[in-house]
Structures are given as C-alpha cells and as structure tokens.
Design an enzyme around this catalytic site. Structure first.
Site, mmCIF file in Angstrom:
data_model
loop_
_atom_site.group_PDB
_atom_site.id
_atom_site.type_symbol
_atom_site.label_atom_id
_atom_site.label_comp_id
_atom_site.label_asym_id
_atom_site.label_seq_id
_atom_site.Cartn_x
_atom_site.Cartn_y
_atom_site.Cartn_z
ATOM 1 N N TRP A 197 36.636 44.570 43.866
ATOM 2 C CA TRP A 197 36.138 43.511 43.002
ATOM 3 C C TRP A 197 37.075 42.303 43.009
ATOM 4 O O TRP A 197 38.291 42.454 42.910
ATOM 5 C CB TRP A 197 36.052 43.995 41.554
ATOM 6 C CG TRP A 197 35.135 45.140 41.308
ATOM 7 C CD1 TRP A 197 35.370 46.468 41.543
ATOM 8 C CD2 TRP A 197 33.828 45.079 40.716
ATOM 9 N NE1 TRP A 197 34.301 47.234 41.153
ATOM 10 C CE2 TRP A 197 33.338 46.400 40.645
ATOM 11 C CE3 TRP A 197 33.036 44.037 40.247
ATOM 12 C CZ2 TRP A 197 32.095 46.712 40.115
ATOM 13 C CZ3 TRP A 197 31.787 44.338 39.722
ATOM 14 C CH2 TRP A 197 31.322 45.654 39.659
ATOM 15 N N ASP A 198 36.502 41.114 43.077
ATOM 16 C CA ASP A 198 37.206 39.931 42.630
ATOM 17 C C ASP A 198 37.333 40.043 41.103
ATOM 18 O O ASP A 198 36.633 40.849 40.482
ATOM 19 C CB ASP A 198 36.418 38.680 43.029
ATOM 20 C CG ASP A 198 37.020 37.410 42.495
ATOM 21 O OD1 ASP A 198 38.241 37.224 42.664
ATOM 22 O OD2 ASP A 198 36.286 36.606 41.899
ATOM 23 N N MET A 199 38.208 39.247 40.493
ATOM 24 C CA MET A 199 38.379 39.360 39.047
ATOM 25 C C MET A 199 37.670 38.230 38.293
ATOM 26 O O MET A 199 36.686 38.456 37.602
ATOM 27 C CB MET A 199 39.873 39.394 38.697
ATOM 28 C CG MET A 199 40.150 39.512 37.206
ATOM 29 S SD MET A 199 41.851 39.992 36.830
ATOM 30 C CE MET A 199 41.736 41.789 37.041
#
Length: 222
Positions: free
Chosen positions: A13-15
């Site tokens: 995941w990107d944040m």
C-alpha cells in the site's frame, strides 16, 4: 478462514491518499513551513500537489527553492508535521474492514511510501494499522529512495514473487514504482492523485477501485 485460491497473497500500500486521508495535516504543515520561511503562499489551486511526491521535489517545483533550501524546508515541514499534522488524518472508510478480511484470507500487507520511515511507522501505530501491516518501507531523510526499491524490499521480506503482489496507490508515482518493480498496479481512485478513470488511460494497471473494500475481488477473482 484462509482461502486456498488466492490470486494475490501480498498487498503493498501507498500511505497518503490510499490508507489515510492525510490532507489536512500535510497541507497545514506546508502552509506553516512556507510562512516560517517568508515565502509567498502556494496557490490553493496547486497546494494539493504536495501530497504524494517527495517533499524536496515539491518545495523545489512549487516554491522555486534550490536543492539545499528545499531540504531545509523539508526539515521544517517535518517538525510541524510531527508536532501536530500527523494526527490530523483519518483512515478511509472501509479500510480497516478490507485489511481485516484480507488478512483473514491469508493476505500479507506492507507499506511503500514517500513519507519518512519513522513518520510512516508512527502513522501505523496511531491509527491501528500495525495490527495488519507487517512491513513498512518509508523514505530516508534525503527523500531519494525509489518506490520501486521499496516495493522490492517488501517482496524480499515476505519471500514473495512479483506475481504474488499488487501495489495499491493513488498516483502516477505509485504506478511508476510498481512498473519499475515488475509488480501489477491497482489504482485507488478515492485518493488524491487520480481525478477520474481517464487519468489512467496511459498508465499500466490491473484495475481501479473506488473504495478500499473494492480490492477484495482482485484477491480471489470473484
């Protein structure tokens, strides 16, 4: 119960804009930094461009700062963000449910983000994401780590193949990172970077989701 027919066993995941809506804290910290440095305000029509890319690049591109001054601006920003901005965020609706359901199926979760390493880890603790996320790869103090390298580090940690994983993100930077690492990209259209499906016309992607829970069919093919 774990699913024996998973198509993907690792989600990276990107944040910002993918796990959390961090816009209030990020943009507030940018405004405080610009004010402290005595710079002209960033136009409101462009300030959201700070969300996603490495901060040094944004201070250079949007404020016209040379490299050394952009680095100093980044350090000031991080002070403001650590003091208050980090808590001015919210987890996207449905995100915790998606993490819990996929983890119960046997999926492992990681983060690859341009947010600095310690800040990314702190976000996971503050919002309870560390219950599900086993690996966090953030940026260094210079902000020059490539997202593709972060993704590959996550795969190495899990002993996973590229075909086992999906990179989930909301921007072209996430898409390029996934492509550079040889991992399929799932576009989060509920985040900051992509305004509509039209933005993905020239971007390789395995699909798009309009909420975190939309990723579940990509795990099983259901």
């Amino acid at each position: 119960m774990k699913n024996a027919h998973l198509l993907r066993t690792v989600l990276i995941w990107d944040m910002d804009g993918t796990l959390i809506d961090s816009s209030e804290g990020i943009l507030g910290s940018v405004r405080l930094t610009v004010q402290e440095l005595g710079l002209p305000p960033v136009p409101e029509t462009r300030i959201r461009e700070f969300i996603g890319p490495p901060l040094q690049h944004s201070f250079h591109r949007l404020c016209g700062l040379p490299e050394a001054e952009a680095q100093r601006a980044t350090e000031i920003y991080r002070e403001h963000y650590a003091a208050q901005g980090i808590r001015q965020a919210r987890v996207y609706d449905g995100l915790l449910n998606a993490l819990e359901r996929s983890a119960a199926m046997g999926v492992r979760h990681a983060v690859a983000t341009n947010k600095k390493q310690d800040a990314a880890e702190e976000v996971c603790r503050i919002f309870g994401l560390d219950r599900f996320i086993d690996m966090v790869q953030g940026n260094n103090i210079m902000g020059d780590r490539r997202k593709s390298d972060m993704i590959l580090q996550c795969l190495q940690h899990f002993g996973a193949k590229r075909t086992d994983a999906l990179m989930i993100g909301d921007s072209i930077y996430d898409a390029r990172g996934a492509e550079g690492a040889g991992v399929d990209f799932l576009a989060a259209l509920y985040g900051f970077g992509f305004a509509s499906p039209d933005d993905l016309a020239d971007i390789p992607h395995a699909g798009m989701i309009f909420s975190p829970e939309g990723l579940l069919p990509f795990l099983t093919g259901a």
